[in-house]
Structure formats: structure tokens, C-alpha cells
Design an enzyme around this catalytic site. Structure first.
Site, mmCIF file in Angstrom:
data_model
loop_
_atom_site.group_PDB
_atom_site.id
_atom_site.type_symbol
_atom_site.label_atom_id
_atom_site.label_comp_id
_atom_site.label_asym_id
_atom_site.label_seq_id
_atom_site.Cartn_x
_atom_site.Cartn_y
_atom_site.Cartn_z
ATOM 1 N N ASN A 26 124.126 44.897 40.132
ATOM 2 C CA ASN A 26 123.829 45.281 38.756
ATOM 3 C C ASN A 26 122.323 45.270 38.501
ATOM 4 O OD1 ASN A 26 126.418 45.725 37.532
ATOM 5 N ND2 ASN A 26 126.794 43.539 37.782
ATOM 6 N N LEU A 73 119.095 46.827 38.432
ATOM 7 C CA LEU A 73 118.571 48.192 38.455
ATOM 8 C C LEU A 73 117.262 48.298 39.225
ATOM 9 C CD1 LEU A 73 119.431 49.335 34.819
ATOM 10 C CD2 LEU A 73 120.730 49.703 36.932
ATOM 11 N N ASP A 129 121.889 40.383 49.596
ATOM 12 C CA ASP A 129 121.482 39.154 48.946
ATOM 13 C C ASP A 129 120.106 38.837 49.492
ATOM 14 O OD1 ASP A 129 121.981 37.163 47.018
ATOM 15 O OD2 ASP A 129 122.471 35.705 48.565
ATOM 16 N N GLY A 133 111.375 39.324 40.036
ATOM 17 C CA GLY A 133 111.629 38.080 40.760
ATOM 18 C C GLY A 133 110.332 37.312 41.004
ATOM 19 N N HIS A 170 110.830 42.871 52.833
ATOM 20 C CA HIS A 170 112.099 42.415 53.371
ATOM 21 C C HIS A 170 113.235 43.393 53.092
ATOM 22 C CE1 HIS A 170 111.210 41.003 49.373
ATOM 23 N NE2 HIS A 170 112.499 40.895 49.105
ATOM 24 N N ARG A 171 113.360 43.838 51.842
ATOM 25 C CA ARG A 171 114.453 44.739 51.494
ATOM 26 C C ARG A 171 114.268 46.086 52.184
ATOM 27 N NH1 ARG A 171 114.360 43.933 46.584
ATOM 28 N NH2 ARG A 171 115.879 42.259 46.652
#
Length: 191
Positions: A8, A10, A68, A149, A176-177
Site C-alpha cells: 500500500n 505508494l 520487505d 523512511g 537496496h530496492r
């Protein structure tokens, strides 16, 4: 091909959409009518990613992937880790989380940390995972207003700016992502 991205958040959708090839249609939880909280009750980052992907596949029937992410600080034995989003409490407030982390590190000289993202892909009843890591350090104060974050207090190794000070393209190329998504994309392109 269409895939559900089980989040969720965005901001995450925006980051990942920029990396996914055009022939893959990315659906959000809202797109499939999922308005419930997807469980994240596992003790590890990888476990949470798998749990979320399996939940969507089981309850909605879509091929999907879930991620995650956690910030792991060396001197804090890997904390906040799997609890990164709710480090300062269930309200999941980014500023509260950063303030608590900076407070917990105020007398520490070792500020080494890493962001870790695990993506779990549930595709045609097969499960694959992909891990991306970005090493860096926690700054002593917040810098920048991009990202989300812990981005204003995380400076990746080899760079002079925090994630919140660099462009989304740059963050995706070193972060990282972005690394985990590139592994996912490579896998999907080889199908």
C-alpha cells in the site's frame, strides 16, 4: 504479463514502476480490491516478504510479488531491522523513527548500517526470492527532503549525500530496492 505488487506504500510503487519493463503491467493492492492489512508477522525481512506474497496468491489468486525492507545498524545488533517501519511505535511515523534512531546512536562512533530489501515472487505456484543490500552509514542529522523512511539519515558508501538528497533514478541505481528489483526483472525477462 501482469503482476500485483503487494504493498500500500505508494512511494514503493513509484520506485518499482520506474524499474519494471513496459511489457509487465503492475497492479496495486487497490487495483485488485485488497483493502485489508496484509499480514507481516514473521521474525525476518525475508519471512515477511514471503508471507505477504503467499497471502495475496492464496486469497486473491494473482501472481504477485511483495517486498520487505529493513534498516540494519551494526552497533545496534541489526536493529531496527524487521521492525524498521514501527521502530518508534505502531503509528509508523518516519520522523519518530529517525529521531529515536538518532537518539540511540548519539554517543556511538560506529554508524555503519545497511538497507536490506527482500522481494518474494509468487509466480505460477513457484516462489523465488531476490535480495538487495546497500551499505552506508547513519548521519548525525537529517538531510534532504526526497524519498521516505530513513532516507534523510542514510548516506550510502561512496557518496556524500543521503538518499533524501539524490534523485530517484540515482537511488534506484545504487539502492537496496533497486538492486532487488533488477534481480527480479532479470528473472522475469529470462522466463
Amino acid at each position: 504479463m501482469q503482476l500485483v505488487f503487494a504493498t500500500n506504500n505508494l512511494n514503493k510503487v513509484k520506485e518499482v514502476q520506474a524499474l519494471i519493463p513496459a511489457h509487465i503491467k503492475l497492479l496495486s493492492l487497490k487495483d485488485i480490491g485488497c483493502f485489508e492489512d496484509v499480514p507481516e508477522t514473521q521474525p525476518t525481512i525475508k519471512g515477511n516478504a514471503i508471507q505477504k506474497a503467499e497471502f495475496i496468491k492464496k486469497h486473491y489468486g494473482y501472481d504477485c510479488f511483495a517486498d520487505d525492507t529493513g534498516l540494519e545498524v551494526e552497533v545496534l545488533q541489526g536493529a531496527p531491522g524487521v521492525f524498521s517501519a514501527r521502530y518508534a511505535g505502531p503509528q509508523r511515523n518516519d520522523n519518530d523513527n529517525m529521531d529515536l534512531l538518532l537518539c540511540n546512536l548519539k554517543d556511538k562512533s560506529n554508524r555503519n548500517a545497511q538497507f536490506k530489501t527482500v522481494i518474494a515472487l509468487h509466480l505460477k505456484d513457484q516462489l523465488q526470492t531476490f535480495t538487495g543490500i546497500c551499505k552506508g552509514e547513519i548521519t548525525t542529522t537529517k538531510h534532504g527532503n526526497k524519498g521516505f523512511g530513513y532516507d534523510p539519515i542514510f548516506k550510502p558508501n561512496g557518496h556524500t549525500q543521503t538518499f533524501a538528497e539524490i534523485s530517484l533514478d540515482k537511488k534506484n541505481s545504487i539502492g537496496h530496492r533497486g538492486k532487488a528489483v533488477q534481480l527480479l526483472v532479470t528473472f522475469l525477462n529470462n522466463l
